[in-house]
Design a protein around this motif. Structure first.
Motif, PDB file in Angstrom:
ATOM      1  N   LYS A  96     -17.936 -53.074 -40.776  1.00 30.81           N
ATOM      2  CA  LYS A  96     -17.806 -53.842 -41.831  1.00 30.81           C
ATOM      3  C   LYS A  96     -16.968 -55.084 -41.467  1.00 30.81           C
ATOM      4  N   LEU A 128     -14.778 -57.622 -43.713  1.00 27.52           N
ATOM      5  CA  LEU A 128     -14.473 -58.312 -45.099  1.00 27.52           C
ATOM      6  C   LEU A 128     -13.622 -59.223 -45.089  1.00 27.52           C
ATOM      7  N   MET A 133     -14.641 -58.001 -53.073  1.00 27.21           N
ATOM      8  CA  MET A 133     -14.857 -58.570 -51.925  1.00 27.21           C
ATOM      9  C   MET A 133     -15.484 -59.890 -51.689  1.00 27.21           C
ATOM     10  N   SER A 192     -19.013 -61.684 -46.584  1.00 21.63           N
ATOM     11  CA  SER A 192     -18.469 -60.344 -46.053  1.00 21.63           C
ATOM     12  C   SER A 192     -19.671 -59.753 -45.565  1.00 21.63           C
TER      13      SER A 192
END
Length: 330
Positions: A248, A250, A271, A275
């Motif tokens: 991921k 972010l 978030m 993202s």
């Protein structure tokens, strides 16, 4: 509908601002659906839900450039990562893959919004040709204010303060789709009730992307890798049946508190839009369900009162799905 600000505006933190105790009012722009939802709920006396939200200009939707796209600080070139098997990584949580940019130069987040053409190229794995013509930015504008005594019509001693407003380029608005029609010409939105002009236009942004949906599915079936991109903020990563989260990217967390039943809610850590979440498809029979759930729908969230509800998401957790190119899987 398209909402266009007449002037600057502010989306504050959602908690009371006491002018005599504080001298700085913070406001950081992100594509927050709550100020729009709250304003339209109030004026319509309904319990609306937001199905889609984006910035909009010149008949095109604009989305935050996905955060796995970086820009070289010196050369200003845009670069994308390779998905690389992790090894010898010490972390609080298991890491199976990392995003490798293969450069020694300093990189940064562009923090820009790009149009539908750029986003479609990104989702389908094509090269990105980003220029001033197909992106837009938001601007911060600091202004000084003073509290006025309504009885004496004079300034209140010790109540001088500054606050950060947001300004759009000329012609930039916010495209919002509610689950019900609301007919108004203008509406106050945000921390100081700045007025937005309302144009009730029926614009289907998703239709532009749907032509590429089948080819994206076929590519994912071929590679078993895909990514989900946040188009509006969310509060958590939901479980996706048939797919495994492997990496991921972010952005900087957002702190947010809204108003519910005339009281501020607790503070949420969100978030931000842009993202990116990388997945490995482990059950190919689940791909169709994944698209039904996350293809331009607000459902990438964890249920949490009062905003994050699978039946009434408030516009948070809007996502789309893109490919991971074969040559970018190491």
């Amino acid at each position: 509908m398209i909402l266009t600000a007449y002037d600057v505006f502010i989306f504050a933190k959602g908690i009371d601002f006491e002018k005599q105790e504080e001298n700085f009012r913070e406001g950081r722009f992100f594509l927050n659906p709550i100020p729009f939802l709250g304003a339209f709920n109030k004026i319509s006396n309904k319990n609306l839900n937001i199905k889609f939200i984006s910035l909009f200009k010149d008949n095109k939707a604009f989305f935050k450039l996905p955060l796995d796209i970086k820009r070289l600080k010196e050369k200003k070139d845009y670069i994308s990562p390779k998905l690389k098997k992790a090894s010898n990584i010490i972390s609080k949580e298991p890491i199976e893959y990392i995003l490798d940019y293969n450069t020694q130069e300093k990189i940064q987040d562009p923090n820009e919004y790009v149009d539908s053409n750029i986003m479609l190229n990104y989702l389908t794995g094509k090269s990105l040709d980003i220029s001033e013509e197909n992106m837009l930015k938001t601007y911060e504008e600091i202004r000084t204010g003073i509290e006025i005594d309504n009885n004496t019509k004079t300034t209140v001693e010790g109540a001088l303060f500054t606050q950060i407003f947001t300004r759009f380029d000329e012609g930039v608005g916010v495209l919002v789709k509610f689950d019900e029609d609301v007919n108004v010409d203008c509406i106050p939105i945000g921390g100081e009730g700045k007025v937005f002009k309302v144009a009730s236009e029926d614009i289907d942004v998703v239709r532009y992307f749907n032509d590429a949906k089948d080819s994206i599915k076929q590519y994912i079936l071929k590679t078993s890798f895909f990514k989900i991109i946040l188009l509006s903020p969310t509060n958590g990563i939901p479980n996706i049946e048939g797919a495994k989260l492997i990496a991921k990217m972010l952005g900087k967390p957002l702190t947010f508190s809204g108003w519910f039943r005339n009281r501020p809610t607790r503070v949420f850590k969100l978030m931000p839009e842009g993202s990116v979440f990388y997945y490995k498809l482990e059950d190919k029979s689940k791909l169709e369900h994944i698209f039904e759930r996350f293809w331009f729908r607000p459902s990438f969230l964890v249920k949490e009162y009062p905003y994050f509800d699978t039946k009434n998401t408030s516009g948070f957790g809007l996502t789309t799905i893109g490919v991971v190119k074969e040559e970018d899987i190491l």
